[in-house]
Design a protein around this motif. Structure first.
Motif, PDB file in Angstrom:
ATOM      1  N   PRO A 140      30.257  27.932  77.696  1.00 32.56           N
ATOM      2  CA  PRO A 140      28.938  28.399  78.127  1.00 32.56           C
ATOM      3  C   PRO A 140      28.097  28.873  76.942  1.00 32.56           C
ATOM      4  O   PRO A 140      28.617  29.118  75.855  1.00 32.56           O
ATOM      5  N   LEU A 141      26.801  28.991  77.205  1.00 28.48           N
ATOM      6  CA  LEU A 141      25.839  29.433  76.195  1.00 28.48           C
ATOM      7  C   LEU A 141      25.249  30.754  76.678  1.00 28.48           C
ATOM      8  O   LEU A 141      25.081  30.952  77.878  1.00 28.48           O
ATOM      9  N   VAL A 142      24.945  31.660  75.733  1.00 27.54           N
ATOM     10  CA  VAL A 142      24.371  32.957  76.098  1.00 27.54           C
ATOM     11  C   VAL A 142      22.849  32.885  75.978  1.00 27.54           C
ATOM     12  O   VAL A 142      22.328  32.361  74.987  1.00 27.54           O
ATOM     13  N   ASP A 143      22.164  33.411  76.997  1.00 26.12           N
ATOM     14  CA  ASP A 143      20.701  33.431  77.022  1.00 26.12           C
ATOM     15  C   ASP A 143      20.202  34.626  76.212  1.00 26.12           C
ATOM     16  O   ASP A 143      19.743  35.632  76.772  1.00 26.12           O
ATOM     17  N   ALA A 144      20.328  34.515  74.876  1.00 22.70           N
ATOM     18  CA  ALA A 144      19.953  35.596  73.961  1.00 22.70           C
ATOM     19  C   ALA A 144      19.969  35.016  72.563  1.00 22.70           C
ATOM     20  O   ALA A 144      20.519  33.940  72.333  1.00 22.70           O
ATOM     21  N   ASP A 145      19.371  35.719  71.615  1.00 26.66           N
ATOM     22  CA  ASP A 145      19.543  35.369  70.208  1.00 26.66           C
ATOM     23  C   ASP A 145      19.490  36.659  69.408  1.00 26.66           C
ATOM     24  O   ASP A 145      19.409  37.745  69.992  1.00 26.66           O
ATOM     25  N   ALA A 146      19.547  36.559  68.077  1.00 25.90           N
ATOM     26  CA  ALA A 146      19.622  37.764  67.253  1.00 25.90           C
ATOM     27  C   ALA A 146      18.371  37.959  66.406  1.00 25.90           C
ATOM     28  O   ALA A 146      18.366  38.744  65.460  1.00 25.90           O
ATOM     29  N   MET A 147      17.290  37.237  66.754  1.00 26.84           N
ATOM     30  CA  MET A 147      16.030  37.412  66.037  1.00 26.84           C
ATOM     31  C   MET A 147      14.853  37.576  67.010  1.00 26.84           C
ATOM     32  O   MET A 147      13.882  38.239  66.693  1.00 26.84           O
ATOM     33  N   GLY A 148      14.932  36.919  68.156  1.00 29.08           N
ATOM     34  CA  GLY A 148      13.805  36.894  69.092  1.00 29.08           C
ATOM     35  C   GLY A 148      12.697  35.993  68.569  1.00 29.08           C
ATOM     36  O   GLY A 148      11.578  35.987  69.073  1.00 29.08           O
ATOM     37  N   ARG A 149      12.996  35.230  67.566  1.00 30.65           N
ATOM     38  CA  ARG A 149      12.085  34.336  66.868  1.00 30.65           C
ATOM     39  C   ARG A 149      12.940  33.556  65.879  1.00 30.65           C
ATOM     40  O   ARG A 149      14.150  33.465  66.083  1.00 30.65           O
ATOM     41  N   ALA A 150      12.372  33.005  64.818  1.00 30.14           N
ATOM     42  CA  ALA A 150      13.169  32.435  63.740  1.00 30.14           C
ATOM     43  C   ALA A 150      12.818  33.172  62.457  1.00 30.14           C
ATOM     44  O   ALA A 150      11.680  33.621  62.284  1.00 30.14           O
ATOM     45  N   PRO A 197      13.879  33.059  57.980  1.00 29.83           N
ATOM     46  CA  PRO A 197      14.523  32.148  57.014  1.00 29.83           C
ATOM     47  C   PRO A 197      15.863  32.618  56.444  1.00 29.83           C
ATOM     48  O   PRO A 197      16.584  31.795  55.906  1.00 29.83           O
ATOM     49  N   GLU A 198      16.213  33.919  56.519  1.00 30.89           N
ATOM     50  CA  GLU A 198      17.452  34.358  55.867  1.00 30.89           C
ATOM     51  C   GLU A 198      18.438  34.894  56.898  1.00 30.89           C
ATOM     52  O   GLU A 198      18.053  35.462  57.922  1.00 30.89           O
ATOM     53  N   SER A 199      19.737  34.727  56.568  1.00 32.25           N
ATOM     54  CA  SER A 199      20.767  34.928  57.586  1.00 32.25           C
ATOM     55  C   SER A 199      21.026  36.403  57.906  1.00 32.25           C
ATOM     56  O   SER A 199      21.572  36.711  58.958  1.00 32.25           O
ATOM     57  N   GLN A 200      20.638  37.324  57.021  1.00 35.26           N
ATOM     58  CA  GLN A 200      20.828  38.742  57.353  1.00 35.26           C
ATOM     59  C   GLN A 200      19.672  39.289  58.202  1.00 35.26           C
ATOM     60  O   GLN A 200      19.698  40.455  58.588  1.00 35.26           O
ATOM     61  N   MET A 201      18.677  38.453  58.475  1.00 34.92           N
ATOM     62  CA  MET A 201      17.526  38.893  59.275  1.00 34.92           C
ATOM     63  C   MET A 201      17.858  38.770  60.758  1.00 34.92           C
ATOM     64  O   MET A 201      17.214  38.014  61.496  1.00 34.92           O
ATOM     65  N   VAL A 202      18.872  39.516  61.168  1.00 34.78           N
ATOM     66  CA  VAL A 202      19.348  39.477  62.552  1.00 34.78           C
ATOM     67  C   VAL A 202      19.528  40.900  63.052  1.00 34.78           C
ATOM     68  O   VAL A 202      19.810  41.818  62.269  1.00 34.78           O
ATOM     69  N   THR A 203      19.362  41.065  64.353  1.00 33.94           N
ATOM     70  CA  THR A 203      19.509  42.405  64.939  1.00 33.94           C
ATOM     71  C   THR A 203      20.926  42.938  64.730  1.00 33.94           C
ATOM     72  O   THR A 203      21.112  44.154  64.639  1.00 33.94           O
ATOM     73  N   PHE A 204      21.922  42.048  64.620  1.00 28.24           N
ATOM     74  CA  PHE A 204      23.292  42.506  64.350  1.00 28.24           C
ATOM     75  C   PHE A 204      23.356  43.227  63.000  1.00 28.24           C
ATOM     76  O   PHE A 204      24.051  44.226  62.838  1.00 28.24           O
ATOM     77  N   VAL A 262      29.198  44.192  71.898  1.00 21.71           N
ATOM     78  CA  VAL A 262      28.191  44.328  70.837  1.00 21.71           C
ATOM     79  C   VAL A 262      26.960  43.472  71.153  1.00 21.71           C
ATOM     80  O   VAL A 262      25.822  43.922  70.980  1.00 21.71           O
ATOM     81  N   VAL A 263      27.204  42.262  71.622  1.00 23.30           N
ATOM     82  CA  VAL A 263      26.085  41.358  71.931  1.00 23.30           C
ATOM     83  C   VAL A 263      25.181  41.989  72.992  1.00 23.30           C
ATOM     84  O   VAL A 263      23.952  41.938  72.896  1.00 23.30           O
ATOM     85  N   LYS A 264      25.794  42.628  73.985  1.00 25.78           N
ATOM     86  CA  LYS A 264      25.005  43.290  75.046  1.00 25.78           C
ATOM     87  C   LYS A 264      24.041  44.321  74.481  1.00 25.78           C
ATOM     88  O   LYS A 264      22.913  44.456  74.932  1.00 25.78           O
ATOM     89  N   LYS A 265      24.504  45.073  73.463  1.00 24.97           N
ATOM     90  CA  LYS A 265      23.668  46.139  72.899  1.00 24.97           C
ATOM     91  C   LYS A 265      22.679  45.627  71.868  1.00 24.97           C
ATOM     92  O   LYS A 265      21.592  46.156  71.712  1.00 24.97           O
ATOM     93  N   SER A 266      23.106  44.603  71.103  1.00 29.10           N
ATOM     94  CA  SER A 266      22.416  44.306  69.846  1.00 29.10           C
ATOM     95  C   SER A 266      21.555  43.039  69.891  1.00 29.10           C
ATOM     96  O   SER A 266      20.583  42.936  69.150  1.00 29.10           O
ATOM     97  N   ALA A 267      21.922  42.077  70.725  1.00 21.02           N
ATOM     98  CA  ALA A 267      21.147  40.822  70.760  1.00 21.02           C
ATOM     99  C   ALA A 267      19.829  41.042  71.501  1.00 21.02           C
ATOM    100  O   ALA A 267      19.639  42.063  72.164  1.00 21.02           O
ATOM    101  N   ILE A 268      18.929  40.087  71.368  1.00 20.98           N
ATOM    102  CA  ILE A 268      17.664  40.133  72.107  1.00 20.98           C
ATOM    103  C   ILE A 268      17.833  39.239  73.337  1.00 20.98           C
ATOM    104  O   ILE A 268      18.009  38.024  73.203  1.00 20.98           O
ATOM    105  N   PRO A 269      17.829  39.839  74.533  1.00 23.42           N
ATOM    106  CA  PRO A 269      18.199  39.071  75.724  1.00 23.42           C
ATOM    107  C   PRO A 269      17.082  38.145  76.217  1.00 23.42           C
ATOM    108  O   PRO A 269      15.898  38.404  75.979  1.00 23.42           O
ATOM    109  N   GLY A 270      17.502  37.068  76.875  1.00 21.97           N
ATOM    110  CA  GLY A 270      16.565  36.233  77.626  1.00 21.97           C
ATOM    111  C   GLY A 270      15.694  35.313  76.805  1.00 21.97           C
ATOM    112  O   GLY A 270      14.716  34.767  77.321  1.00 21.97           O
ATOM    113  N   THR A 271      16.024  35.112  75.544  1.00 25.60           N
ATOM    114  CA  THR A 271      15.079  34.381  74.694  1.00 25.60           C
ATOM    115  C   THR A 271      15.112  32.867  74.918  1.00 25.60           C
ATOM    116  O   THR A 271      14.122  32.200  74.634  1.00 25.60           O
TER     117      THR A 271
END
Lengths: 363, 363
Positions: free
Chosen positions: B121-131, B133-140, B196-205
């Protein structure tokens, strides 16, 4: 099995700089670190390859990067053991012994430090029988063994585990990572079972380095010049005695590349020899004529003492004797020459053994 | 839980290009690949973050590198699942679900392909809420989670596992490796438990992307212009409508960097807006005056259809509307602005929210 003494380390450091003039700019740095490690952690067992159990994991440990940077970036014990601990974790097996991947400069002694710190024995062998600038230039690669995993670490606490497609990709990726890590890294690659090391490594090369070092540090009874005695031991040739008149050195892509020119003096007056290096001395030419070339060895010695001068130590005006001597027969195979012959390094010449170049028809 | 339909994928591909105009030069490439994957392997479950078990391993999967190269280097399924299989092996745990690390361009759909191929399955969330360019630019990263391990793979069969000191070192090493791998790689990083994903990711993106795509593909009953409807959904602002008069694009250090200039037409005649990008659009200026800036979002839309134009798709003479809209509140914290604000990218301006810049005193 024998114990490595402080005297052994003094001799190995010096002898290794004859076999690899570039690998680790300052063999004395390696020596001081190795002596310090023995003082701190106690003595080290040196095993011959015959003593290795077939299923024992033998781990080569080295520093990667330009010797220009290695001179200034002294690794800590933590940095040295980091790739070892990571490769053990990755393979799920503890190292039974360490070995140098190359004899030459600081990389002969880097495994001594780690062996002392971890209480592990060291194997009296390496995978080049000399030093080479790229990581796939090892007898393990010639014999078809994989560079998976190749593990790198730095002093900042980064580690990287590479599963390369082949030895060339291992080198390419490790080199780029080393540049990002600040120009030098500590590396474990070609961790292999004792059974493979017995067949594939070049045996006795730490002992050989030690013998060369002892020869250079102690006068002979009959007063024979140390360079004469060295040439006898190495089956080598004097290419020229002269004065260093030009040194060009650039740091590109993680390597120190350059040339130096030696103008003949005494019997060699009027001659001019050019030495081409990429971390290691790789080709000696006189005008258009090659005098010796990789994978055979070329070394620059102090004209009086016979002590080797590393690529980083070359200075204008130095009086030197340039010598050349044959590589291990493993490097004279088709794959050996493809891997580390002059064309690989971009020199437009076909490999000829140093004996043939120096004696005409070969001996 | 719901099933991702072919129509969902059409919509997500389009909507994701509004949220990330650079991340993967061609969202249509991702769309075609994702549609093909669903045909081959069957449909995919989309989970909301509330449905994740606390101890389930959630693995983000993305492509790294310049979109300029991504356009031409289409990843195979083997290349896409290689970092996933390696991170599972490294962590000793199977992935329970995949997620996009960013919504934007091809990286919204890359995990769709891998999820289809692996039956995950795939999770309906991401770690930027956008795109970004660099990999540390994530809510995690903002929440202090580690980038260990960061796993990269390429189409040649190389894989690399990085244990970075921190997120910045993870980015630096991964970028250098990606350049060596030919300019693009497939990556798994910030693989974290469901808790962690529940707290830190941006849901529904992914759902948000889908809604944006649906809006742009289907006319409204009352004939309202799609850009007007889009601005209402995004709480966004029209910066300018005009003609692309200059595009400068260079590929350096694994990024596509550049600027483009838009000369106003119609009501905006006489105005000139400059857009500064590094893979993503990061700053819009009019003369000395900033109009909108990272971490807020800037998108370039076709003036008629409202469809987004990616950084790679920009061409001289195009008629476009430039819009800007607020980022997720996580990016407006001190650490968020330090990590992805204008100064981080080298633009000498202080962050101001787009609402304040567009409405004066803020709303």
């Amino acid at each position: 099995m024998r114990w490595l003494t402080e005297e052994s380390i003094e001799h190995i450091a010096l002898g290794a700089a004859v076999l690899g003039t570039g690998g680790g700019g300052d063999p004395y740095l390696g020596k001081l670190m190795a002596l310090e490690a023995i003082k701190t952690y106690g003595p080290i067992k040196l095993l011959s390859i015959e003593e290795l159990a077939d299923d024992a994991l033998i781990v080569p440990l080295s520093m990667m990067g330009s010797p220009t940077i290695g001179v200034e970036k002294i690794p800590s014990i933590e940095e040295l053991v980091a790739p070892l601990e990571k490769i053990e974790e990755t393979l799920g097996q503890k190292a039974a012994a360490l070995m140098p991947i190359e004899v030459g400069g600081v990389n002969s002694l880097v495994p001594v430090l780690a062996a002392a710190a971890k209480g592990l024995p060291l194997v009296d062998a390496d995978a080049m029988g000399r030093a080479f600038p790229e990581s796939q230039m090892v007898t393990f690669y010639l014999d078809g063994h994989s560079a998976d995993p190749t593990v790198l670490a730095d002093e900042k606490g980064n580690t990287v585990v590479i599963t390369p497609k082949d030895g060339h990709w291992g080198e390419k990726l490790a080199r780029a990572i080393t540049v990002q890590m600040g120009g030098s890294s500590t590396v474990c690659d070609y961790a292999l079972p004792g059974s493979v090391v017995k067949k594939s490594a070049i045996p006795g090369t730490l002992t050989k380095s030690e013998e060369i070092g002892r020869l250079l540090l102690h006068k002979s009874g009959d007063g024979t010049h140390p360079i004469k005695r060295l040439l006898a031991v190495l089956n080598g040739y004097e290419l020229l005695t002269g004065k260093l008149t030009d040194i060009q050195r650039t740091l590109t892509g993680g390597f120190t590349r350059g040339i130096c020119e030696v103008e003949g003096i005494h019997d060699d007056a009027g001659r001019m020899v050019t030495l081409h290096f990429q971390n290691e001395q790789l080709l000696a030419t006189e005008g258009e004529k090659p005098l010796a070339m990789t994978p055979d060895l070329i070394a620059i010695l102090d004209v009086e003492t016979g002590q080797p001068i590393t690529t980083e130590g070359l200075r204008y005006g130095m009086r030197v004797t340039v010598i050349a001597f044959p590589c291990d027969p493993k490097w004279r195979t088709k794959k050996g020459i493809e891997t580390a012959g002059p064309r690989y390094f971009g020199y437009p010449v076909e490999y000829e053994p140093v004996e043939k170049l120096q004696e005409g028809g070969g001996k």
